[in-house]
Design a protein around this motif. Structure first.
Motif, short mmCIF file in Angstrom:
data_model
loop_
_atom_site.label_atom_id
_atom_site.label_comp_id
_atom_site.label_asym_id
_atom_site.label_seq_id
_atom_site.Cartn_x
_atom_site.Cartn_y
_atom_site.Cartn_z
N LEU A 166 13.70 -11.62 -7.15
CA LEU A 166 14.15 -10.68 -8.17
C LEU A 166 13.04 -9.74 -8.66
O LEU A 166 13.32 -8.66 -9.16
N LEU A 167 11.79 -10.14 -8.51
CA LEU A 167 10.70 -9.26 -8.93
C LEU A 167 10.16 -8.41 -7.78
O LEU A 167 9.21 -7.64 -7.97
N ASP A 168 10.76 -8.51 -6.60
CA ASP A 168 10.34 -7.66 -5.47
C ASP A 168 10.37 -6.17 -5.81
O ASP A 168 9.47 -5.43 -5.41
N PRO A 169 11.40 -5.67 -6.52
CA PRO A 169 11.41 -4.23 -6.82
C PRO A 169 10.21 -3.77 -7.63
O PRO A 169 9.75 -2.62 -7.48
N VAL A 170 9.67 -4.62 -8.50
CA VAL A 170 8.46 -4.27 -9.25
C VAL A 170 7.30 -4.07 -8.27
O VAL A 170 6.53 -3.10 -8.38
N LEU A 171 7.17 -4.97 -7.31
CA LEU A 171 6.11 -4.87 -6.31
C LEU A 171 6.27 -3.61 -5.47
O LEU A 171 5.29 -2.90 -5.18
N HIS A 176 4.98 -0.27 -6.82
CA HIS A 176 3.53 -0.07 -6.89
C HIS A 176 2.83 -0.34 -5.56
O HIS A 176 1.59 -0.40 -5.52
N GLY A 177 3.61 -0.52 -4.49
CA GLY A 177 3.02 -0.77 -3.18
C GLY A 177 2.25 -2.06 -3.11
O GLY A 177 1.25 -2.15 -2.38
N ARG A 178 2.72 -3.07 -3.82
CA ARG A 178 2.05 -4.36 -3.83
C ARG A 178 2.77 -5.34 -2.91
O ARG A 178 4.00 -5.36 -2.86
N GLY A 179 2.00 -6.16 -2.21
CA GLY A 179 2.61 -7.08 -1.26
C GLY A 179 3.14 -8.36 -1.88
O GLY A 179 4.03 -9.00 -1.33
N GLY A 180 2.57 -8.75 -3.04
CA GLY A 180 3.07 -9.95 -3.70
C GLY A 180 2.07 -11.07 -3.73
O GLY A 180 0.93 -10.97 -3.26
N TRP A 181 2.53 -12.22 -4.26
CA TRP A 181 1.66 -13.38 -4.46
C TRP A 181 1.17 -13.94 -3.14
O TRP A 181 0.06 -14.48 -3.06
N GLY A 190 0.80 -1.22 0.00
CA GLY A 190 0.00 0.00 0.00
C GLY A 190 0.83 1.26 0.00
O GLY A 190 0.29 2.36 -0.14
N GLU A 191 2.15 1.12 0.15
CA GLU A 191 3.05 2.27 0.18
C GLU A 191 4.09 2.13 -0.94
O GLU A 191 5.09 1.44 -0.77
N PRO A 192 3.87 2.78 -2.09
CA PRO A 192 4.87 2.72 -3.17
C PRO A 192 6.23 3.20 -2.69
O PRO A 192 6.33 4.19 -1.95
N ARG A 193 7.28 2.50 -3.10
CA ARG A 193 8.64 2.82 -2.68
C ARG A 193 9.58 2.78 -3.87
O ARG A 193 9.19 2.39 -4.97
N GLU A 194 10.81 3.15 -3.63
CA GLU A 194 11.83 3.04 -4.67
C GLU A 194 11.90 1.58 -5.14
O GLU A 194 11.91 0.66 -4.31
N PRO A 195 11.96 1.36 -6.45
CA PRO A 195 11.99 -0.02 -6.96
C PRO A 195 13.36 -0.67 -6.79
O PRO A 195 14.02 -1.04 -7.76
#
Length: 293
Positions: free
Chosen positions: A213-218, A221-226, A177-182
């Motif tokens: 490796l795809l954590d920075p994409v999440l 956009h402030g996404r928590g992941g799968w 919920g909090e977008p951050r640096e990728p």
């Protein structure tokens, strides 16, 4: 040796069915499919088994792979190796992983005998020492209420038990919920002492390289992941370049970032550093990342 690490190493001891055909099994994963890092590591292990010279022979300097279908964790995976080229300096292999009669993964790898050459590298970023960071056992239970099920923490701990992986900053599920640096950085090492075979250390790094490796994409956009259910995704392709020797049972820094996401896909790129500042590996991966409707 830690029991979980021994089980992981057993996954890499593929059964030889024919001269260039191998069979592997799978281990438990967080999602109901074969973990991509496992398939990539097993395919690299299969390719290495056909390269002359054993541990003292050529070692992989690069791999390029595509994930074609989801793997069935309850069925064996058959790896067929094609001996593309055996040269004096470089050796090339192609591997196809098959389940239920269909290819699920394709890998091309190149191996090189050691030789002297020009030497330069980028500078390693400054980060806290791994011993100062919380372990998975210490950090994951704090976020149990953010995952999709009551057993996700236990499944995550089981899936990562063979590897000590510690986030330098907060992981995606901690700040959803909090977008951050990728950008995301983690320290990792095998949870126990490994044999000296350099090809095995490359396989272990390949296994871990698909974890975060795809954590920075999440993060962007402030996404928590799968594991939190706010995105669904899977690895599409994966490339690695092994620059310098390293040991996967000693601390390695995985410095990851994402330059782009668009069209249901996200790109992660990373560098892996030894603790004493040597650039060991470069990694690039693209994955499917979709927001559930």
């Amino acid at each position: 040796m830690d029991e979980a690490l021994d089980d992981l190493l057993d996954l890499l001891r593929l059964e030889r069915v024919e001269e260039d055909i191998f069979r592997g099994r799978s281990r438990s994963a967080v999602v109901p499919r074969v973990f991509g890092g496992q398939v990539a590591a097993q395919a690299l292990a299969a390719a290495g088994r056909t390269v002359p010279g054993g541990p003292d022979g050529p070692v992989a300097h690069s791999l390029h792979a595509y994930f074609l279908r989801m793997g069935d964790p309850d069925a064996p995976i058959v790896y067929t190796v094609d001996r593309i080229r055996d040269g004096r300096s470089f050796t090339a292999r192609r591997v196809v992983a098959v389940q239920h009669g269909k290819p699920i993964f394709h890998l091309s790898a190149s191996f090189q005998r050691y030789e002297d050459g020009l030497d330069h590298q980028a500078a390693m970023p400054s980060v806290p020492d791994p011993e100062t960071l919380p372990t998975a056992e210490e950090s994951l239970p704090r976020y149990a209420d953010r995952f999709t099920g009551p057993d996700v923490v236990d499944r995550l701990l089981e899936a990562r038990a063979a590897v000590d992986l510690r986030y330098v900053g907060a992981p995606p599920y901690a700040t959803a919920g909090e977008p951050r640096e990728p950008r995301s950085r983690v320290w990792f090492r095998a949870n126990g002492k490994l044999p000296d075979d350099p090809r095995l250390h490359l396989c272990l790094a390949t296994y871990v390289s698909d974890m975060t490796l795809l954590d920075p994409v999440l993060l962007a956009h402030g996404r928590g992941g799968w594991t939190t259910g706010d995105v669904v995704g899977a690895s599409l392709d994966h490339a690695m370049w092994f620059h310098r020797p390293f040991r996967a049972d000693e601390w390695l820094l995985y410095d990851q970032e994402s330059p782009s996401s668009w069209g249901g896909r996200g790109l992660g790129q990373a560098r892996i550093w030894t603790r004493d500042g040597r650039l060991a590996v470069s990694v690039v991966q693209e994955g499917v990342i979709r927001v559930p409707k």
